[in-house]
Design a protein around this motif. Structure first.
Motif, PDB file in Angstrom:
ATOM      1  N   PHE A  90      27.531  -2.060  21.490  1.00  0.00           N
ATOM      2  CA  PHE A  90      27.093  -3.042  20.503  1.00  0.00           C
ATOM      3  C   PHE A  90      28.040  -4.222  20.461  1.00  0.00           C
ATOM      4  N   VAL A  91      27.480  -5.404  20.211  1.00  0.00           N
ATOM      5  CA  VAL A  91      28.258  -6.616  20.000  1.00  0.00           C
ATOM      6  C   VAL A  91      27.837  -7.171  18.641  1.00  0.00           C
ATOM      7  N   VAL A  92      28.834  -7.421  17.792  1.00  0.00           N
ATOM      8  CA  VAL A  92      28.597  -7.929  16.442  1.00  0.00           C
ATOM      9  C   VAL A  92      28.973  -9.408  16.396  1.00  0.00           C
ATOM     10  N   ASP A  93      28.110 -10.214  15.784  1.00  0.00           N
ATOM     11  CA  ASP A  93      28.354 -11.645  15.589  1.00  0.00           C
ATOM     12  C   ASP A  93      29.202 -11.831  14.332  1.00  0.00           C
ATOM     13  N   MET A  94      30.511 -12.004  14.508  1.00  0.00           N
ATOM     14  CA  MET A  94      31.426 -12.095  13.368  1.00  0.00           C
ATOM     15  C   MET A  94      31.193 -13.357  12.529  1.00  0.00           C
ATOM     16  N   ASN A  95      30.592 -14.391  13.110  1.00  0.00           N
ATOM     17  CA  ASN A  95      30.275 -15.599  12.340  1.00  0.00           C
ATOM     18  C   ASN A  95      29.181 -15.357  11.308  1.00  0.00           C
ATOM     19  N   SER A  96      28.490 -14.227  11.423  1.00  0.00           N
ATOM     20  CA  SER A  96      27.376 -13.951  10.515  1.00  0.00           C
ATOM     21  C   SER A  96      27.796 -13.191   9.255  1.00  0.00           C
TER      22      SER A  96
ATOM     23  N   ASP B  56      33.091 -15.647   1.814  1.00  0.00           N
ATOM     24  CA  ASP B  56      32.628 -15.710   3.207  1.00  0.00           C
ATOM     25  C   ASP B  56      33.628 -16.472   4.068  1.00  0.00           C
ATOM     26  N   GLY B  57      34.101 -17.621   3.576  1.00  0.00           N
ATOM     27  CA  GLY B  57      35.078 -18.409   4.313  1.00  0.00           C
ATOM     28  C   GLY B  57      36.395 -17.671   4.512  1.00  0.00           C
ATOM     29  N   HIS B  58      36.827 -16.962   3.469  1.00  0.00           N
ATOM     30  CA  HIS B  58      38.092 -16.232   3.575  1.00  0.00           C
ATOM     31  C   HIS B  58      37.969 -15.074   4.572  1.00  0.00           C
ATOM     32  N   LEU B  59      36.841 -14.359   4.545  1.00  0.00           N
ATOM     33  CA  LEU B  59      36.643 -13.263   5.490  1.00  0.00           C
ATOM     34  C   LEU B  59      36.606 -13.764   6.935  1.00  0.00           C
ATOM     35  N   LYS B  60      36.123 -14.973   7.140  1.00  0.00           N
ATOM     36  CA  LYS B  60      36.051 -15.541   8.491  1.00  0.00           C
ATOM     37  C   LYS B  60      37.390 -16.138   8.936  1.00  0.00           C
ATOM     38  N   SER B  61      38.308 -16.350   7.989  1.00  0.00           N
ATOM     39  CA  SER B  61      39.596 -16.985   8.298  1.00  0.00           C
ATOM     40  C   SER B  61      40.532 -16.009   9.010  1.00  0.00           C
ATOM     41  N   ASP B  62      41.671 -16.534   9.447  1.00  0.00           N
ATOM     42  CA  ASP B  62      42.670 -15.712  10.127  1.00  0.00           C
ATOM     43  C   ASP B  62      43.273 -14.647   9.215  1.00  0.00           C
ATOM     44  N   ASP B  63      43.175 -14.812   7.892  1.00  0.00           N
ATOM     45  CA  ASP B  63      43.644 -13.774   6.970  1.00  0.00           C
ATOM     46  C   ASP B  63      42.896 -12.462   7.207  1.00  0.00           C
TER      47      ASP B  63
ATOM     48  N   ILE C  67      44.639  -6.792  10.362  1.00  0.00           N
ATOM     49  CA  ILE C  67      44.040  -7.482   9.219  1.00  0.00           C
ATOM     50  C   ILE C  67      44.843  -7.031   8.002  1.00  0.00           C
ATOM     51  N   ARG C  68      45.827  -7.842   7.635  1.00  0.00           N
ATOM     52  CA  ARG C  68      46.838  -7.424   6.664  1.00  0.00           C
ATOM     53  C   ARG C  68      46.669  -8.001   5.263  1.00  0.00           C
TER      54      ARG C  68
END
Length: 190
Positions: free
Chosen positions: A70-76, A91-98, A162-163
């Motif tokens: 499986f390949v998951v689209d992390m942008n989604s 949503d923005g924070h989950l997509k960020s480097d954090d 993911i800290r």
């Protein structure tokens, strides 16, 4: 005589080996009809949402599950328990480097490496999960019924660097602590 026996053994071995692949089938997952739900936990509650599959397949030997990829689209990544500004912020924070760093890591992958039957239509599976370029094994249960499958995974985000807000890496977070494990509930249609 020895050559005839040896030839017979070789022919038999090839026939058995070839028959093992006769019933091998790869079934593509319908990514539009399939759904992946996530839920993350913190001291003061939880958040949940969805994430889309980019592609996926399950491998069968006859009717028996043997693998998958499986390949998951992390942008989604999509939060569904919030709306408006708070949803957009999370949503923005989950997509960020954090968290998942989707700009540099737009996909995550799971390759099922081992499947053991645990009952009618039920399996214990082990797969190699790659998030943010880090790969670790993950164990989970998966059930297959006709052209549908369900799986539940518990993922330890700390293994994937993911800290943010993790009590495993930071002291004195108090009620700002975000637990390391999050859940994925997967409904596949193929």
């Amino acid at each position: 005589m020895k050559n005839r026996i040896l030839n017979s053994v070789v022919v038999l071995a090839v026939a058995i080996g070839a028959s093992a692949f006769v019933n091998a089938v790869t079934k593509e997952v319908n990514v539009k009809e399939s759904q992946v739900n996530w839920k993350g936990y913190k001291v003061t509650g939880s958040h949940y949402g969805t994430i889309a599959l980019k592609s996926g397949s399950l491998e069968f030997q006859g009717d028996v599950l043997t693998g998958g990829e499986f390949v998951v689209d992390m942008n989604s990544i999509n939060t569904t328990d919030l709306s408006g500004e708070y949803k957009d912020q999370l949503d923005g924070h989950l997509k960020s480097d954090d968290f998942f760093g989707v700009e540099n890591h737009p996909t995550a992958t799971l390759k099922i490496s081992k499947v053991t039957s645990s009952g009618k239509n039920s399996y214990e599976a082990t797969g190699d999960l790659t998030i943010k370029g880090k790969t670790h094994p993950v164990d989970f249960e998966i059930s297959v019924y006709g052209s549908k499958a369900t799986a539940n995974l518990k993922i330890d985000r700390s293994k994937y660097n993911i800290r943010y807000g993790s009590g495993s890496f930071f002291d004195n977070l108090g009620d700002k602590t975000i637990y390391d494990e999050f859940d994925l509930n997967v409904d596949l249609v193929f």
